[in-house]
Design an enzyme around this catalytic site. Structure first.
Site, PDB file in Angstrom:
ATOM      1  N   SER A   1      -2.940   2.903  -2.751  1.00  0.00           N
ATOM      2  CA  SER A   1      -2.854   2.316  -1.432  1.00  0.00           C
ATOM      3  C   SER A   1      -2.733   0.796  -1.533  1.00  0.00           C
ATOM      4  O   SER A   1      -2.805   0.210  -2.619  1.00  0.00           O
ATOM      5  CB  SER A   1      -4.083   2.692  -0.606  1.00  0.00           C
TER       6      SER A   1
ATOM      7  N   GLY B   1       2.346   0.081  -2.267  1.00  0.00           N
ATOM      8  CA  GLY B   1       1.274   0.889  -1.703  1.00  0.00           C
ATOM      9  C   GLY B   1       1.480   1.229  -0.248  1.00  0.00           C
ATOM     10  O   GLY B   1       0.983   2.234   0.232  1.00  0.00           O
TER      11      GLY B   1
ATOM     12  N   LYS C   1     -12.171  -2.183  -8.931  1.00  0.00           N
ATOM     13  CA  LYS C   1     -13.082  -3.048  -8.163  1.00  0.00           C
ATOM     14  C   LYS C   1     -14.523  -2.545  -8.223  1.00  0.00           C
ATOM     15  O   LYS C   1     -15.292  -2.670  -7.253  1.00  0.00           O
ATOM     16  CB  LYS C   1     -12.610  -3.171  -6.716  1.00  0.00           C
TER      17      LYS C   1
ATOM     18  N   GLY D   1      -5.173  -3.111  -6.175  1.00  0.00           N
ATOM     19  CA  GLY D   1      -5.237  -3.897  -7.401  1.00  0.00           C
ATOM     20  C   GLY D   1      -4.200  -3.539  -8.430  1.00  0.00           C
ATOM     21  O   GLY D   1      -4.353  -3.854  -9.616  1.00  0.00           O
TER      22      GLY D   1
ATOM     23  N   ASP E   1     -16.768  -3.950  -9.790  1.00  0.00           N
ATOM     24  CA  ASP E   1     -17.631  -5.136  -9.683  1.00  0.00           C
ATOM     25  C   ASP E   1     -18.070  -5.384  -8.250  1.00  0.00           C
ATOM     26  O   ASP E   1     -19.115  -6.011  -8.010  1.00  0.00           O
ATOM     27  CB  ASP E   1     -16.905  -6.367 -10.234  1.00  0.00           C
TER      28      ASP E   1
ATOM     29  N   SER F   1      -0.989  -4.661  -8.916  1.00  0.00           N
ATOM     30  CA  SER F   1      -0.336  -5.823  -9.519  1.00  0.00           C
ATOM     31  C   SER F   1      -1.314  -6.621 -10.379  1.00  0.00           C
ATOM     32  O   SER F   1      -0.947  -7.153 -11.433  1.00  0.00           O
ATOM     33  CB  SER F   1       0.257  -6.719  -8.428  1.00  0.00           C
TER      34      SER F   1
ATOM     35  N   ASP G   1       5.414  -1.308 -11.180  1.00  0.00           N
ATOM     36  CA  ASP G   1       4.416  -1.552 -10.146  1.00  0.00           C
ATOM     37  C   ASP G   1       5.038  -1.125  -8.826  1.00  0.00           C
ATOM     38  O   ASP G   1       5.973  -1.761  -8.329  1.00  0.00           O
ATOM     39  CB  ASP G   1       4.046  -3.038 -10.123  1.00  0.00           C
ATOM     40  N   THR G   2       4.555  -0.022  -8.245  1.00  0.00           N
ATOM     41  CA  THR G   2       5.197   0.546  -7.063  1.00  0.00           C
ATOM     42  C   THR G   2       4.415   0.197  -5.801  1.00  0.00           C
ATOM     43  O   THR G   2       3.212  -0.030  -5.850  1.00  0.00           O
ATOM     44  CB  THR G   2       5.316   2.079  -7.185  1.00  0.00           C
TER      45      THR G   2
ATOM     46  N   SER H   1      29.936  15.815  21.369  1.00  0.00           N
ATOM     47  CA  SER H   1      29.842  15.586  19.901  1.00  0.00           C
ATOM     48  C   SER H   1      29.529  14.115  19.615  1.00  0.00           C
ATOM     49  O   SER H   1      30.383  13.380  19.122  1.00  0.00           O
ATOM     50  CB  SER H   1      31.119  16.042  19.190  1.00  0.00           C
TER      51      SER H   1
END
Length: 639
Positions: A32, A113, A166, A36, A168, A38, A110-111, A542
């Site tokens: 998401s 989120g 994360k 973090g 920490d 990147s 790196d995709t 159409s």
């Protein structure tokens, strides 16, 4: 000095040789927004010493500029190359980075989120061997975690790490880690994911990235780098698969050489092996395996080669060369999964281009069987797929192709869908299997053909496709044209929009999906009538160019005449012969063309009738004059 130079040169050569022989792991990071990803990649680049001094200096300056905590380095800025990403603090494109350790080389994607960039994530995952699913320890498993997990599993990535980042910020609490592991394990079992590695970490502080974290003594598993350096790469798996060479280029530099170039998508090949060319089914023997560096005695999956064959057989770009013992399948109808990637919805019946390998064919989604709710994995009924939706569909092509189910071979089982008008990629898909009807239904030869039927009627069969807004005058003009043709002795049939909805299309409403299906059915009926040698007149709004193009593609060149009855909306609304515009303006008639549903005007019709200048009689005469000038009346097809 010369001796020292020689030693340096030898060391460099040994280093390069060792680097060249390292295995390569392709992996993606996903999850998401702001989990973090990147930051993690920036940390990996930093720890693997893959940064130049000027890069490090630049990112230190940018870290201060964009308000990183204290004087620390914001590792995400090493990856977020787009200005928009730096300003918003999110990733909106796929960023590819290379780094290397003593044990292995890596390419990481790196995709994004954000849900709106799910299509970019699919692009990054399509070539990956492993996936790192990032989870913010404070937030736990989110919708995007589930969505990306579903896609990773769908695409066939077998090696999955759930990186609980994360830590920490939650005081490195073991209970937080265990709860997330329990939640994700329950979800992954529903998906059928067999093996997941969970790693608690802090990408910002470096905990459990390259070395065990002293802050989490309760964790005894691998570090992230330790996992990446040792996880199995699936190169050997594809080399053991059946041989496949999708032909990308027919190499004919001179009359003495004709080879078929491409990247081997599976298996191995040797000179003397018997091969089959598909979809034609012709067989031959491999004579040579040619490369820039000389001929090979053996070639394996992943290598780019040129094959020459012992026999002169017809092979084109997009064909697939297989072994005789284990050939690819051939079909033109499939069940597949589609990930929709465009703002305009995918509609059943609408024609697209499908590209699989080097082959591009016309394709139609004939049925959306269901859409997948990625949160609950529930199968939901759907008539359309919106942006980022995932659906299981039936697919029909205009010709047979060689393929493998995606679970067996990504290269010969994966495809993209392309919009026929804009040429944009609008979807990605995975072939499951050929529908039984693709093998059991075949065209039956008939002796009395279209030319014979048309000759008997002394005319050339064709479709006069009248299109325009409601109230433009399509039905009135078409009716008058048919009366004039009938008086001249021609065999005709008029398909009118209102009339077919009393029978053939009585089950259809007026949503975009139903309009597409309405035109598809009418176009197929018109095709049969042209085959019967009739002059067919159709009077339908159409509204979509793509469906008119589909109808044109069903008949031969010169048999489709688009007649654009060009009437401005205000004029058509003022006429309002059926009172429909008034109902639409009062909100009593939904999805009405020109009011709350679009009409895509003809861009290059064969005939344009401006009804602000022409009355009905003059418009009908203009159609007959056009047909007469082109010799489409009172003549046989070969006359």
């Amino acid at each position: 000095m010369a001796h020292v130079s020689d030693l340096i040169a030898t060391d460099i050569e040994q280093y390069l040789r060792a680097h060249e022989n390292k295995s390569l792991l392709r992996f993606i990071t996903c999850g998401s927004v702001d989990d973090g990803k990147s930051t993690l990649i920036g940390r990996l680049l930093y720890e693997s010493k893959m940064l130049f001094e000027d890069q490090l200096a630049a990112v230190e300056a940018d870290s201060k500029k964009y308000g990183t905590q204290g004087e620390a380095i914001d590792f995400a800025l090493l990856v977020d190359g787009l200005a928009a990403e730096r300003e918003q603090g999110i990733t909106i494109d796929v960023a590819y980075r290379f780094f290397s350790t003593d044990k292995r080389k890596f390419i990481v994607a790196d995709t994004p989120g954000h849900e709106q960039y799910t299509r970019n994530m699919v692009t990054g995952a399509s070539t990956a061997d492993a996936a790192i699913l990032m989870v913010d320890a404070r937030k736990g498993i989110l919708t995007q975690t589930r969505r990306h997990s579903y896609l990773v599993n769908l695409i066939g990535i077998r090696h999955i790490v759930v990186a609980i980042n994360k830590m920490d910020l939650v005081d490195y609490a073991e209970g937080v880690f265990r709860r997330i592991v329990e939640d994700y394990t329950a979800f992954s079992r529903q998906l059928g994911i067999e093996q997941v590695t969970f790693i608690p970490m802090s990408a910002f502080r470096g905990d459990n990235i390259t070395s065990p974290s002293a802050a989490m003594p309760w964790y005894h598993g691998t570090t992230l780098m330790g996992y990446l350096e040792t996880v199995e790469v699936d190169d050997g798996l594809m080399q053991r698969a059946p041989f496949r060479l999708p032909v990308q280029w027919v190499n004919r530099p001179n009359l003495d050489f004709r080879g078929f170039a491409g990247s081997i998508a599976g298996g191995t090949i040797r000179p003397g092996d018997r091969v089959r060319v598909q979809p034609s089914g012709r067989e031959s023997t491999v004579a040579r395996i040619v490369t820039r560096d000389g001929d090979l005695d053996r070639a394996v999956a992943g290598q780019s080669v040129t094959l020459t064959l012992a026999d002169e057989i017809d092979i084109s770009r997009g064909d697939v060369i297989s072994t005789v013992e284990a050939p690819a399948e051939v079909a033109d109808q499939f069940e597949c999964t589609v990930v929709w990637m465009h703002d305009e919805p995918m509609l059943a019946g609408r024609p697209y281009l499908l590209k699989i390998g080097a082959r591009t064919v016309s394709a139609t989604i004939t049925e959306i069987k269901y859409q997948v709710n990625v949160n609950t994995l529930e199968h939901v009924a759907a008539k359309r797929l919106e942006l980022n939706a995932i659906g299981v569909c039936n697919l029909s092509l205009d010709r047979p192709i060689a393929f493998d189910p995606y679970r067996i071979n990504r290269d010969t089982g994966g495809f993209i869908l392309i919009d026929r008008l804009s040429n944009n990629t609008v979807g990605a898909g995975l072939l499951h299997f050929a529908l039984r009807r693709a093998h059991n239904i075949h065209l039956q030869h008939v002796d009395v053909d279209k030319r014979a039927r048309a000759a008997l009627k002394n005319q050339r069969g064709c479709v006069l496709w009248f299109t325009g807004l409601s109230g433009a005058g399509k039905s009135s003009i078409a009716n008058l044209v048919e009366k004039k043709l009938h008086a001249l002795g021609h065999h005709t049939y008029l398909l009118d929009g209102d009339n077919v909805r009393h029978g053939l299309n009585k089950d259809l409403g007026f949503t975009d999906a139903d309009r597409v299906e309405n035109i598809r059915r009418v176009a197929e009926v018109a095709k049969l009538m042209v085959d019967a040698g009739l002059i067919v007149l159709t009077a339908f709004i159409s509204p979509f160019r793509s469906e008119r193009r589909m109808a044109r593609g069903l008949v031969e060149e010169g048999e489709f005449v688009e007649v654009f009855v060009d009437t401005p909306l205000e004029v058509a609304e003022a006429r309002d012969p059926k009172g429909l515009y008034k109902k639409a303006r009062r909100g009593e008639l939904k999805n009405f063309t020109g009011i709350d549903s679009p009409y895509e005007a003809s861009e290059d019709p064969e005939l344009r009738l401006d009804t602000t200048r022409l009355d009905l009689e003059a418009a009908a005469d203009a159609v007959l004059a056009w047909l007469g000038e082109r010799g489409m009346l009172s003549r046989t097809p070969g006359g």
